[in-house]
Scaffold this active site. Sequence first.
Site, PDB file in Angstrom:
ATOM      1  N   TYR A 110     -10.224  62.391  18.760  1.00 12.15           N
ATOM      2  CA  TYR A 110     -11.286  62.637  17.772  1.00 12.15           C
ATOM      3  C   TYR A 110     -12.431  63.475  18.362  1.00 12.15           C
ATOM      4  CZ  TYR A 110     -15.149  61.430  14.574  1.00 12.15           C
ATOM      5  OH  TYR A 110     -16.221  61.470  13.725  1.00 12.15           O
ATOM      6  N   LEU A 112      -1.072  62.421  24.179  1.00 14.61           N
ATOM      7  CA  LEU A 112      -0.787  62.133  22.764  1.00 14.61           C
ATOM      8  C   LEU A 112      -0.530  60.640  22.511  1.00 14.61           C
ATOM      9  CD1 LEU A 112       1.328  65.263  21.660  1.00 14.61           C
ATOM     10  CD2 LEU A 112      -1.140  64.915  21.532  1.00 14.61           C
ATOM     11  N   THR A 115     -20.605  55.875  27.447  1.00 11.94           N
ATOM     12  CA  THR A 115     -20.883  55.106  26.225  1.00 11.94           C
ATOM     13  C   THR A 115     -22.102  54.195  26.356  1.00 11.94           C
ATOM     14  OG1 THR A 115     -20.023  53.227  24.959  1.00 11.94           O
ATOM     15  CG2 THR A 115     -19.155  53.481  27.134  1.00 11.94           C
ATOM     16  N   TYR A 167     -14.184  47.339  28.514  1.00 14.02           N
ATOM     17  CA  TYR A 167     -14.352  48.754  28.150  1.00 14.02           C
ATOM     18  C   TYR A 167     -15.608  49.335  28.822  1.00 14.02           C
ATOM     19  CZ  TYR A 167     -15.794  52.809  25.471  1.00 14.02           C
ATOM     20  OH  TYR A 167     -16.239  54.053  25.123  1.00 14.02           O
ATOM     21  N   ILE A 199     -19.508  43.475   5.183  1.00 16.85           N
ATOM     22  CA  ILE A 199     -20.703  43.706   5.999  1.00 16.85           C
ATOM     23  C   ILE A 199     -20.810  42.513   6.945  1.00 16.85           C
ATOM     24  CG2 ILE A 199     -23.238  43.812   5.963  1.00 16.85           C
ATOM     25  CD1 ILE A 199     -23.017  45.433   3.374  1.00 16.85           C
ATOM     26  N   ARG A 240     -20.024  39.672  13.341  1.00 15.88           N
ATOM     27  CA  ARG A 240     -18.893  39.987  14.216  1.00 15.88           C
ATOM     28  C   ARG A 240     -19.326  39.651  15.641  1.00 15.88           C
ATOM     29  NH1 ARG A 240     -16.805  46.176  14.306  1.00 15.88           N
ATOM     30  NH2 ARG A 240     -18.746  46.437  15.445  1.00 15.88           N
TER      31      ARG A 240
HETATM   32  N1  UDP Z   1     -19.719  46.924  10.549  1.00 17.81           N
HETATM   33  C1  UDP Z   1     -19.580  46.208   9.367  1.00 17.81           C
HETATM   34  N2  UDP Z   1     -18.377  46.235   8.725  1.00 17.81           N
HETATM   35  C2  UDP Z   1     -17.305  46.947   9.177  1.00 17.81           C
HETATM   36  C3  UDP Z   1     -17.462  47.696  10.381  1.00 17.81           C
HETATM   37  C4  UDP Z   1     -18.679  47.651  11.035  1.00 17.81           C
HETATM   38  O1  UDP Z   1     -20.515  45.542   8.906  1.00 17.81           O
HETATM   39  O2  UDP Z   1     -16.231  46.903   8.555  1.00 17.81           O
HETATM   40  C5  UDP Z   1     -21.010  46.912  11.268  1.00 17.81           C
HETATM   41  C6  UDP Z   1     -20.913  46.334  12.672  1.00 17.81           C
HETATM   42  O3  UDP Z   1     -21.079  44.938  12.650  1.00 17.81           O
HETATM   43  C7  UDP Z   1     -22.055  47.068  13.381  1.00 17.81           C
HETATM   44  C8  UDP Z   1     -22.135  48.413  12.663  1.00 17.81           C
HETATM   45  O4  UDP Z   1     -21.442  48.231  11.417  1.00 17.81           O
HETATM   46  O5  UDP Z   1     -23.251  46.392  13.177  1.00 17.81           O
HETATM   47  C9  UDP Z   1     -21.453  49.532  13.429  1.00 17.81           C
HETATM   48  O6  UDP Z   1     -20.172  49.069  13.836  1.00 17.81           O
HETATM   49  P1  UDP Z   1     -19.049  50.061  14.371  1.00 17.81           P
HETATM   50  O7  UDP Z   1     -17.805  49.244  14.579  1.00 17.81           O
HETATM   51  O8  UDP Z   1     -18.947  51.254  13.467  1.00 17.81           O
HETATM   52  O9  UDP Z   1     -19.612  50.588  15.751  1.00 17.81           O
HETATM   53  P2  UDP Z   1     -20.222  49.807  17.034  1.00 17.81           P
HETATM   54  O10 UDP Z   1     -21.703  49.811  16.828  1.00 17.81           O
HETATM   55  O11 UDP Z   1     -19.609  48.441  17.067  1.00 17.81           O
HETATM   56  O12 UDP Z   1     -19.810  50.655  18.178  1.00 17.81           O
END
Ligand code: UDP
Length: 328
Positions: free
Chosen positions: A14, A36, A124, A148, A214, A287
């Site tokens: 990407y 790949l 990162t 990671y 969310i 999460r």
């Molecule tokens: N998030 C969410 N629902 C989803 C995917 C992500 O609410 O299906 C939220 C996640 O909890 C975080 C934000 O969106 O607060 C960004 O998450 P992402 O996985 O895109 O990137 P990260 O910040 O984890 O690298």
Amino acid sequence: MFNLKVCVIGGAGYIGSHAVYELIRDGHEVVVIDNLSTGLREMVHKDAKFYLGDITKKGELSSIFKKECEKKPFDVVMHFAAKLIVPESLDQPLEYYHNNVEGVRIMLEVMTEFNIKNVVFSSTAAVYGEPVKNICEEEDPTIPVNPYGETKLASEKLIKWVCKKYNMNYCIFRYFNVAGADETLEIGLKKDNLTHLIPVAIQAALGLREKMIIFGDDYDTRDGSCIRDYIHVSDLAYAHVLGAKYIYENNKSLLVNLGSNKGFTVKEVVKEVEKYIKVPYEIGPRRPGDPAQIVASNKKAKEILGWEPKRGLSDMIKSDMEFRKKNS
Ligand code: UDP
């Protein structure tokens, strides 16, 4: 204007594929090496030369370098060939160290053997671990909280030591949240099992998944959902062109965050998608491992590289949506 010969390892993925597009737009010669495993051959720009190769296998990498460097040595090597899924890294730590750290070690070994002096490395925000303040600066403590992040930090350190010993230059970029697709819509984020917020919300909006969740709205933020710093992939990719030119021209190393200095909540992102199409969503539990806020200071990137994002959240959403429509 000068032209570099750049080797892009992981140039079918990407972010790597977008970096290749920006390098070619800026007039550079590009050679892509990719195994790949997650990248796609069709994402490699038609003007780039492509080799199928795995950097964890020294023989494969050396023979590509031999073939290419006999004609004209690489001026810069860029590394995008990492595994990057946090839960997967917890499940497969051995594989992550092998691919991410051993891959970088072999790349550096081969670079020293061919006397290549400049390396650009994708790192990162995960190297910082839990944020210690609202806006994250490069000098903040680095205490990763998953394999990671640990493998990326170990690679950063390895790169620094090798550059010191062999008089090489590094440009380390620490990414925050990345989204969007190239304006041609030829490349974008194309993967099974997408987990990132913007593509997930768009898939839900387009009916490509039933709904989105969310993850938590009881955080200590302006609307209770998490805050992140989102950058358009083409802005991020262009920073690599500037970084490569900077270390090559100035014979100096640098480490910078690539962010925007501002954050959006999950709910704000969903609202932005809803300007185009309604998003079916539910509020779910938090999460595990998600900090309330991660926003990057981009002061250093601005000062040293003159880089700042040109595109905003709506550009990320529009381009990802168009790309997804085209490819579904
Ligand atoms: N998030 C969410 N629902 C989803 C995917 C992500 O609410 O299906 C939220 C996640 O909890 C975080 C934000 O969106 O607060 C960004 O998450 P992402 O996985 O895109 O990137 P990260 O910040 O984890 O690298």
